[in-house]
Design an enzyme around this catalytic site. Structure first.
Site, mmCIF file in Angstrom:
data_model
loop_
_atom_site.group_PDB
_atom_site.id
_atom_site.type_symbol
_atom_site.label_atom_id
_atom_site.label_comp_id
_atom_site.label_asym_id
_atom_site.label_seq_id
_atom_site.Cartn_x
_atom_site.Cartn_y
_atom_site.Cartn_z
ATOM 1 N N ASN A 58 29.366 77.079 7.518
ATOM 2 C CA ASN A 58 29.915 75.727 7.393
ATOM 3 C C ASN A 58 31.435 75.869 7.458
ATOM 4 O O ASN A 58 32.062 76.251 6.480
ATOM 5 C CB ASN A 58 29.473 75.113 6.054
ATOM 6 C CG ASN A 58 30.149 73.781 5.784
ATOM 7 O OD1 ASN A 58 30.769 73.202 6.681
ATOM 8 N ND2 ASN A 58 30.015 73.289 4.557
ATOM 9 N N TRP A 59 31.967 75.584 8.637
ATOM 10 C CA TRP A 59 33.408 75.797 8.830
ATOM 11 C C TRP A 59 34.242 74.758 8.091
ATOM 12 O O TRP A 59 35.447 74.916 7.984
ATOM 13 C CB TRP A 59 33.749 75.745 10.318
ATOM 14 C CG TRP A 59 33.274 76.906 11.128
ATOM 15 C CD1 TRP A 59 32.400 77.897 10.750
ATOM 16 C CD2 TRP A 59 33.657 77.211 12.479
ATOM 17 N NE1 TRP A 59 32.212 78.786 11.777
ATOM 18 C CE2 TRP A 59 32.975 78.386 12.844
ATOM 19 C CE3 TRP A 59 34.498 76.593 13.405
ATOM 20 C CZ2 TRP A 59 33.113 78.969 14.114
ATOM 21 C CZ3 TRP A 59 34.641 77.162 14.665
ATOM 22 C CH2 TRP A 59 33.955 78.344 15.012
ATOM 23 N N LYS A 60 33.613 73.659 7.667
ATOM 24 C CA LYS A 60 34.337 72.556 7.023
ATOM 25 C C LYS A 60 35.462 72.090 7.958
ATOM 26 O O LYS A 60 35.288 72.114 9.170
ATOM 27 C CB LYS A 60 34.840 72.980 5.643
ATOM 28 C CG LYS A 60 33.703 73.557 4.790
ATOM 29 C CD LYS A 60 34.025 73.735 3.349
ATOM 30 C CE LYS A 60 32.801 74.338 2.642
ATOM 31 N NZ LYS A 60 32.982 74.448 1.196
ATOM 32 N N HIS A 105 26.469 67.201 1.991
ATOM 33 C CA HIS A 105 27.211 68.281 1.345
ATOM 34 C C HIS A 105 27.925 67.725 0.104
ATOM 35 O O HIS A 105 28.351 66.575 0.096
ATOM 36 C CB HIS A 105 28.223 68.868 2.325
ATOM 37 C CG HIS A 105 28.876 70.100 1.810
ATOM 38 N ND1 HIS A 105 29.936 70.068 0.944
ATOM 39 C CD2 HIS A 105 28.591 71.414 2.018
ATOM 40 C CE1 HIS A 105 30.277 71.305 0.635
ATOM 41 N NE2 HIS A 105 29.479 72.141 1.272
ATOM 42 N N GLU A 141 30.806 68.049 -0.959
ATOM 43 C CA GLU A 141 32.146 67.501 -0.695
ATOM 44 C C GLU A 141 32.047 66.082 -0.163
ATOM 45 O O GLU A 141 32.906 65.243 -0.431
ATOM 46 C CB GLU A 141 32.901 68.431 0.273
ATOM 47 C CG GLU A 141 33.352 69.708 -0.437
ATOM 48 C CD GLU A 141 33.419 70.938 0.444
ATOM 49 O OE1 GLU A 141 33.433 70.814 1.680
ATOM 50 O OE2 GLU A 141 33.443 72.053 -0.129
ATOM 51 N N GLU A 145 23.142 74.235 -3.325
ATOM 52 C CA GLU A 145 24.527 74.661 -3.510
ATOM 53 C C GLU A 145 25.051 74.144 -4.849
ATOM 54 O O GLU A 145 25.465 72.979 -4.942
ATOM 55 C CB GLU A 145 25.409 74.107 -2.384
ATOM 56 C CG GLU A 145 25.009 74.567 -1.001
ATOM 57 C CD GLU A 145 26.189 74.505 -0.030
ATOM 58 O OE1 GLU A 145 26.546 75.558 0.494
ATOM 59 O OE2 GLU A 145 26.746 73.419 0.162
ATOM 60 N N GLY A 169 33.356 77.312 -3.046
ATOM 61 C CA GLY A 169 34.782 77.526 -2.831
ATOM 62 C C GLY A 169 35.526 78.022 -4.056
ATOM 63 O O GLY A 169 36.751 78.048 -4.090
ATOM 64 N N SER A 209 30.094 80.328 -2.463
ATOM 65 C CA SER A 209 30.807 81.612 -2.540
ATOM 66 C C SER A 209 29.933 82.800 -2.149
ATOM 67 O O SER A 209 30.086 83.900 -2.678
ATOM 68 C CB SER A 209 31.415 81.823 -3.932
ATOM 69 O OG SER A 209 32.361 80.809 -4.219
ATOM 70 N N GLY A 225 30.544 78.947 3.492
ATOM 71 C CA GLY A 225 31.789 78.269 3.824
ATOM 72 C C GLY A 225 32.871 79.265 4.184
ATOM 73 O O GLY A 225 32.953 79.752 5.306
ATOM 74 N N GLY A 226 33.702 79.584 3.209
ATOM 75 C CA GLY A 226 34.880 80.432 3.429
ATOM 76 C C GLY A 226 34.621 81.682 4.258
ATOM 77 O O GLY A 226 35.366 81.980 5.205
#
Ligand code: PGA
Length: 250
Positions: A9-11, A94, A96, A166, A172, A212, A233-234
Site C-alpha cells: 500500500n504505497w499510500k 483503510h 486512514e 490492521e 505507521g 508495521s 505500507g512503509g
C-alpha cells in the site's frame, strides 16, 4: 496452509518517474514468488503500474473507489474506470480513510459492492484503535466492522474479497502486533465470518495482517496459521524490503 497474498500500500507516495523506477527494481526481485504479489498505488501511478506489470506476476490495485458508476462526485474515481485501465484490486476502508475522510462501515459496504460489481477484487480493511483494545472492546469493534461492513455481501461475493486486519495502533508506528496478537485477532475475525458464511467459506477467506510489517518481522507473522498475507505500507516503498517480505514465507 494457503499461499500468501502480499500487497503493498504505497499510500500517497511516488510520482510517476519514481513509481516507474520502483516497479522496475521490484519486478525481477519477486518474479519467482509462489505468493500473490499486489501493489496498490496512487491513481496517478496506475497507468504506469499496469503497463509495467503486464505479463508479470505482479498485480495492480488502487487505494479507494467510489460507490457510484458515474456522476457529480468531484474528485472521486468510479470502479469501472479502474477496471477499464486493467486494475484488478482496490483497497477499501483503510483506517486512514476512516479517520481522515469520514469512511464508515456503511460507505465501506457501498464501495465494496460497487467494486465487486465492476469486477474488481476489494481488499477490505478492518482493525481496532489502541483505546478500543485497551478498554477491552477489540472483539466488539471487529465484530461490528464485519457485521456492518459485510451486511449484504453474499458467500459468492466473499470469495472475491480479501480482508486486511490492521490494528490502527500498529499502522505507521513501528509498533507491530506480536505474531500471537495478529494470529489471535485474525482467528477471531475468521470466527465472525464463519458464523455468517460457514466454516468452509471462512477458512477459504484470505485475511491479511497489516501494521508495521517489515522485512525483519514478516517471516514470524506469516508463519502463523491464520495470517494469510500482509498489507504493507512503509516497507513497500523500498523494493528490496518489499521483496524480502514477499519471500519471507513459502
Ligand atoms: P505500515 O502501513 O506498514 O506503514 O504500518 C500498513 C497499512 O496502512 O496498510
Amino acid at each position: 496452509m494457503k499461499n500468501k497474498i502480499i500487497a503493498g500500500n504505497w499510500k500517497m507516495n511516488k510520482t510517476r518517474p519514481e513509481a516507474e523506477a520502483l516497479i522496475k527494481e521490484l519486478l525481477p526481485l519477486v518474479a519467482d514468488s509462489v505468493n500473490t504479489v499486489i501493489i496498490c498505488v496512487p491513481y496517478t501511478d496506475l497507468h504506469t503500474a499496469v503497463q509495467l506489470t503486464k505479463g508479470t506476476n505482479v498485480h495492480v490495485g488502487a487505494q479507494n473507489c467510489h460507490w457510484k458508476e458515474s456522476g457529480a462526485f468531484t474528485g472521486e474515481i468510479a470502479p469501472s474506470m479502474l477496471k477499464e485501465m486493467g486494475v484488478e484490486y482496490v483497497i477499501i476502508g483503510h483506517s486512514e480513510r476512516r479517520t481522515y475522510f469520514g469512511e464508515t462501515d456503511a460507505t465501506v459496504l457501498a464501495r465494496t459492492q460497487a467494486a465487486l460489481q465492476a469486477g474488481l477484487k476489494p481488499i477490505v480493511c478492518i482493525g481496532e484503535t489502541l483505546a478500543e483494545r485497551q478498554s477491552g472492546r477489540m472483539q466488539q469493534v471487529l465484530t461490528r466492522q464485519v457485521v456492518e461492513g459485510f451486511k449484504d455481501i453474499t458467500a459468492q461475493q466473499l470469495a472475491n474479497i480479501i480482508v486486511a486486519y490492521e490494528p490502527v495502533w500498529a499502522i505507521g508506528t513501528g509498533v507491530t502486533a506480536t505474531d500471537e496478537q495478529a494470529n489471535e485477532a485474525i482467528a477471531f475475525v475468521r470466527g465472525v465470518f464463519a458464523q455468517k458464511y460457514g466454516k468452509v467459506a471462512a477458512d477459504a477467506l484470505y485475511i491479511q495482517y497489516g501494521g508495521s510489517m517489515n522485512d525483519q518481522n514478516a517471516a514470524g507473522l506469516l508463519a502463523m496459521s491464520d495470517v494469510d498475507g500482509g498489507l504493507i505500507g512503509g516497507a513497500s516503498l523500498v523494493a528490496a524490503k518489499f521483496a524480502a517480505i514477499v519471500h519471507a514465507h513459502g
